[in-house]
Design a protein around this motif. Structure first.
Motif, mmCIF file in Angstrom:
data_model
loop_
_atom_site.group_PDB
_atom_site.id
_atom_site.type_symbol
_atom_site.label_atom_id
_atom_site.label_comp_id
_atom_site.label_asym_id
_atom_site.label_seq_id
_atom_site.Cartn_x
_atom_site.Cartn_y
_atom_site.Cartn_z
ATOM 1 N N THR A 148 -1.416 2.864 29.952
ATOM 2 C CA THR A 148 -0.694 3.667 28.951
ATOM 3 C C THR A 148 -1.028 3.169 27.539
ATOM 4 O O THR A 148 -1.174 3.970 26.627
ATOM 5 N N SER A 149 -1.179 1.861 27.375
ATOM 6 C CA SER A 149 -1.511 1.337 26.049
ATOM 7 C C SER A 149 -2.879 1.833 25.593
ATOM 8 O O SER A 149 -3.053 2.223 24.438
ATOM 9 N N LYS B 69 16.192 4.097 23.643
ATOM 10 C CA LYS B 69 15.368 5.013 24.442
ATOM 11 C C LYS B 69 14.682 5.949 23.467
ATOM 12 O O LYS B 69 15.316 6.423 22.519
ATOM 13 N N PHE B 70 13.408 6.188 23.687
ATOM 14 C CA PHE B 70 12.703 7.063 22.727
ATOM 15 C C PHE B 70 11.787 8.030 23.446
ATOM 16 O O PHE B 70 11.491 7.868 24.635
ATOM 17 N N GLU B 256 8.166 -0.169 26.209
ATOM 18 C CA GLU B 256 7.488 0.249 27.440
ATOM 19 C C GLU B 256 7.467 1.765 27.505
ATOM 20 O O GLU B 256 8.499 2.412 27.345
ATOM 21 N N VAL B 257 6.269 2.318 27.726
ATOM 22 C CA VAL B 257 6.120 3.772 27.764
ATOM 23 C C VAL B 257 5.756 4.188 29.189
ATOM 24 O O VAL B 257 4.909 3.569 29.829
ATOM 25 N N ALA B 258 6.428 5.234 29.673
ATOM 26 C CA ALA B 258 6.184 5.691 31.047
ATOM 27 C C ALA B 258 4.819 6.370 31.146
ATOM 28 O O ALA B 258 4.205 6.718 30.145
ATOM 29 N N VAL B 262 5.382 10.001 27.318
ATOM 30 C CA VAL B 262 6.420 10.595 26.465
ATOM 31 C C VAL B 262 7.661 9.691 26.437
ATOM 32 O O VAL B 262 8.114 9.271 25.373
ATOM 33 N N ASP B 263 8.201 9.368 27.600
ATOM 34 C CA ASP B 263 9.444 8.602 27.662
ATOM 35 C C ASP B 263 9.193 7.110 27.498
ATOM 36 O O ASP B 263 8.312 6.556 28.139
ATOM 37 N N GLY B 264 9.997 6.510 26.635
ATOM 38 C CA GLY B 264 9.827 5.077 26.430
ATOM 39 C C GLY B 264 11.148 4.364 26.277
ATOM 40 O O GLY B 264 12.193 4.976 26.016
ATOM 41 N N GLU B 265 11.094 3.070 26.493
ATOM 42 C CA GLU B 265 12.286 2.236 26.311
ATOM 43 C C GLU B 265 11.915 0.989 25.537
ATOM 44 O O GLU B 265 10.850 0.414 25.746
ATOM 45 N N ARG B 266 12.807 0.597 24.643
ATOM 46 C CA ARG B 266 12.642 -0.686 23.956
ATOM 47 C C ARG B 266 13.531 -1.707 24.632
ATOM 48 O O ARG B 266 14.726 -1.491 24.803
#
Ligand code: SF4
Ligand code: SF4
Ligand code: SF4
Ligand code: SF4
Ligand code: SF4
Lengths: 246, 344
Positions: A148-149, B69-70, B256-258, B262-266
C-alpha cells in the motif's frame, strides 16, 4: 495505467509467494489496483517484459542467478526484496560455513560437478534494493504495509527496533524467565513477537536491527550457559551473512 | 471520608457484586507471572500476586490505540476516535496507584489528552495494600510510593480476619455501600492498622543508601559520569525498561491504510527512549544516537525531570525496569554509583 507487478523466485521454498496468495480478501483489492504480469505459483504465461515493481523471493546462489537478477533490475523501476532469503540470506546462508564442494556433493550426489553454485548472497549484495519485506515467511501485515505504501508513494513503516518491544506490549512471559534463550533483543520486530507469544524463542528470522548490541547479546547467551560455538549456531540460523556470525 | 471494615469472608460477595454490574479487571495468573485482565469470577483474581508484568496503565493508555480514522481518495476526511468504557480496576498495588496519579497529571496538562482522560474518568480504582515487597527488585520504599496516600477510590488492607478499607472518593464509597456489608472502623481497627503498618515498615527496606530527595541534585551533577558508558556497553536497547514502566507515556504514531487504499487509521503505539530510532527526526538526524545518552536520558526522566516539572516522582520504585532487564542494569545500582562518584 495500473502498475505492472512481477514476482520472481530465486533460491527459496516459495513460501513467501504463498503468503501473498494467502492475503485472500485483500488480494482482490490489490488486484484491482495493480496488474500482475508474472507470478510462477499462480499463473502460467509471462505477460510483460517491463515492470513497475518486482518482488524478489529467494537468495542469489548461482552464477546464472547473478545474471538473472541483474537483468530484472534493468527492467524494473522498483525492486523489493521479499522474505528472509532475499533480505538477509536466511537459511540458505548456512551453506557458506561449509566447503561449497561438500555442499554440492551432498545436494546433487554423483553429478555434483554439473551444478554451479556460489556462496549465498542476499539480493542487495548484487543489485540495488528499494524496499525490503522481512521474515521467514513474510508477515501479512507488513506485506500490505509495503504494497500500500508503494501504491500511495509513501515510505513504508518497517520497525527498526527489537522483537522485545512487541513482546512486552503483548505482555508475554519472557522465555528467558522459563530458562530458554531468545534472539528477540537483537532481532527486528514487525512479526508482533509471534514466537514468544506462543511460548517459543525468537530464532531471528527477521534479521538484525540496524544497531544491535550483539556483544551484549552474546554475553547474555553465554551467561545463560551456551558455549561460544552454540551462540554462533544460534545466530547462523538466519544471520549467517552478518558480521555477528563470523 | 471515614474508613470502613469488611469481613474477610465478605470480600468474595463484594467482588461478585461488583462483577454483576461492572466490567472488572484484576490481577490474574499468566503462566509463571501475573497480568491484569478482565475477570468473570472472584476465583480468577490472584489476590496474593506480587506484581503484574504491565501496570494497569494499559487500560487508560493502551499499547496500540486508534486515535483517528480517515479516508483518502476523492473525498478525503478524518474523524478523531475517542473510545472509553467504564471499568473497575481491582487489586492495584500502591506503586501502580502512585504511577497512575502521575500519569493523571501528565495527560491532563494542556493540551489535555482526551483519549487517556475519558478512559481514566470512567475507571474506579480499588487498591490492595502490600504487606511485603514483591521481590528483591522493588525499591518502592526508597521512592516513597509503598503506602498509597491518594489516587484511589478504595484501598484495602488485609488485617487477617478483615479488610481495613480507606475510602478515597464518593464513587468508591457508593460501590462499597451497595456491594458489601461494611461497618465503620472502630478505634480497635485503627489500632490494628497501626500495628500492621509498623510491621510493614520493618519488612520494607531502603535499598538506595540516601534519601531520594537528593536524586535530582545527584543526577544534575552526573551528565559526564562514567556510569553511562559502563552500562551502555551491556545495554541491548531492547526498551523493556520503558515498555514495562508504569510511568512511561511516550508513543509513536503510525498511519495504516487498508488495501482498498481509501480507509485508514492513525495508531499511537507505546514507544521507548532506549530505542535507536526514538530521537531520530526528519532528515535522519538522531540527537541521542549513543546508547549512553539514551540511558542518561531515561534515568534523568525517572529521577529528576518529571519531579521538577510535575511535582511528582517519575519513578515509583516498582522495580519493573530492573526486573525485566536481561543484562541486569539496575536503577538502584545506578543511583547508588552516581552518588558514590560524587562523594569521591
Ligand atoms: S521472550 Fe524474547 S522477545 Fe520476548 S522479551 Fe524475552 S527476550 Fe525479548
Ligand atoms: S519472533 Fe523471531 S523467529 Fe519468530 S517470527 Fe518473529 S522474528 Fe521470526
Ligand atoms: S513495588 Fe512495592 S508497592 Fe509495588 S507491588 Fe511491589 S511491594 Fe507493592
Ligand atoms: S531493559 Fe536493560 S537492556 Fe533493555 S534497554 Fe533497558 S537498560 Fe537496556
Ligand atoms: S523507572 Fe523502573 S522502578 Fe521506576 S517506575 Fe519505572 S519501571 Fe518502576
Amino acid at each position: 495505467m495500473k502498475p505492472k507487478v512481477a514476482f520472481f523466485s530465486f533460491t527459496s521454498c516459495e513460501g513467501c509467494q504463498l503468503m501473498f496468495l494467502n492475503l485472500e480478501d485483500e488480494l482482490l483489492n490489490l488486484l484491482g489496483a495493480v496488474e500482475i504480469v508474472k507470478f510462477r505459483e499462480a499463473m502460467k504465461e509471462v505477460t510483460s517484459d517491463e515492470y513497475d515493481v518486482a518482488f524478489i523471493e529467494g537468495s542469489i546462489t548461482t552464477h546464472s542467478d547473478i545474471e538473472r537478477i541483474k537483468s530484472i533490475r534493468e527492467k524494473t523501476k522498483i525492486l523489493v526484496a521479499f522474505g528472509a532469503c532475499a533480505t538477509i540470506g536466511g537459511i540458505n546462508a548456512i551453506k557458506n560455513f561449509q566447503p561449497l564442494e561438500d555442499v554440492r556433493k551432498y545436494v546433487y550426489g554423483e553429478r555434483w560437478d554439473f551444478y554451479d553454485t556460489v556462496p549465498t548472497m542476499q539480493v542487495d549484495q548484487v543489485v540495488k534494493v528499494d524496499a525490503a519485506i522481512h521474515g521467514c515467511p513474510v508477515s501479512k501485515k507488513e506485506m500490505l504495509e509495503v504494497i500500500t505504501s508503494l501504491l500511495l508513494g509513501k515510505t513504508p513503516n518497517i520497525p527498526d527496533y527489537p522483537v522485545c518491544v512487541e513482546c512486552k506490549l503483548a505482555e508475554n512471559v519472557c522465555v528467558f524467565d522459563k530458562g530458554m534463550m531468545c534472539l528477540g533483543p537483537v532481532t527486528r520486530a514487525g512479526c508482533g513477537a509471534l514466537c514468544p507469544s506462543y511460548g517459543n524463542k525468537c530464532i531471528g528470522c527477521r534479521g538484525l536491527i540496524t544497531d544491535p548490541n550483539t556483544n551484549a547479546q552474546k554475553d547474555l547467551l553465554e551467561e545463560k550457559g551456551l558455549s561460544v560455538a552454540e551462540v554462533l549456531k544460534e545466530f547462523r540460523m538466519f544471520d549467517g551473512l552478518s558480521e555477528v556470525s563470523k | 471520608m471515614l474508613p470502613k471494615i469488611i469481613k474477610k469472608d465478605d470480600l468474595r460477595a463484594f467482588v461478585e457484586a461488583l462483577l454483576a454490574e461492572n466490567v472488572v479487571v484484576a490481577p490474574t495468573k499468566k503462566g509463571i507471572k501475573y497480568a491484569f485482565a478482565e475477570v468473570d469470577s472472584f476465583d480468577e483474581v490472584a489476590l496474593d500476586y506480587n506484581i503484574t508484568m504491565l501496570s494497569p496503565r494499559k487500560y487508560f493508555y493502551p499499547q496500540n490505540e486508534t486515535v483517528l480514522k480517515f479516508k483518502l481518495g476523492e473525498k478525503p476526511s478524518a474523524e478523531a476516535v475517542v473510545e472509553s468504557a467504564p471499568k473497575i480496576i481491582f487489586g492495584m498495588h500502591p506503586c501502580d496507584v502512585a504511577a497512575t496519579w502521575l500519569l493523571d497529571v501528565v495527560f491532563a496538562e494542556d493540551p489535555a489528552d482526551p483519549n487517556y482522560l475519558s478512559k481514566r474518568k470512567k475507571a474506579v480504582i480499588i487498591g490492595m495494600n502490600c504487606a511485603k515487597p514483591c521481590d528483591e527488585f522493588s525499591f518502592c520504599k526508597d521512592m516513597k510510593s509503598y503506602n498509597a496516600t491518594a489516587g484511589f477510590d478504595l484501598m484495602l488492607t488485609d488485617l487477617g480476619d478483615k479488610y481495613f478499607v480507606e475510602v478515597g472518593t464518593e464513587a468508591g464509597e457508593a460501590l462499597l455501600v451497595a456491594g458489601a456489608q461494611a461497618s465503620e472502623a472502630s478505634a480497635d481497627d485503627l489500632k490494628a492498622l497501626q500495628e500492621w503498618q509498623n510491621g510493614k515498615e520493618k519488612s520494607f527496606v531502603n535499598r538506595i543508601p540516601y534519601d531520594t530527595k537528593f536524586l535530582p541534585e545527584i543526577l544534575g551533577a552526573s551528565d559526564d559520569s562514567l556510569v553511562w558508558e559502563a552500562i551502555a556497553r551491556k545495554c541491548l536497547s531492547c526498551g523493556s525498561c520503558n515498555t514495562t514502566c508504569p510511568t512511561c507515556y511516550c508513543f509513536t504514531v503510525r498511519d495504516e491504510v487498508a488495501s482498498n487504499l481509501v480507509d485508514g487509521e492513525r495508531k499511537r503505539i507505546w514507544d521507548s527512549c532506549q530505542l535507536d530510532e526514538f530521537a531520530e527526526v526528519a532528515g535522519g538526524e538522531n540527537f541521542r544516537k549513543a546508547r549512553s545518552a539514551r540511558l542518561r536520558h531515561r534515568f534523568n526522566r525517572k529521577g529528576k525531570w518529571l519531579l521538577e516539572r510535575y511535582g511528582k516522582s517519575g519513578c515509583v520504585g516498582c522495580g519493573r525496569c530492573d526486573r525485566n532487564c536481561l543484562v541486569k542494569i539496575s536503577s538502584v545500582e545506578v543511583y547508588t554509583q552516581l552518588a558514590g562518584e560524587r562523594a569521591k
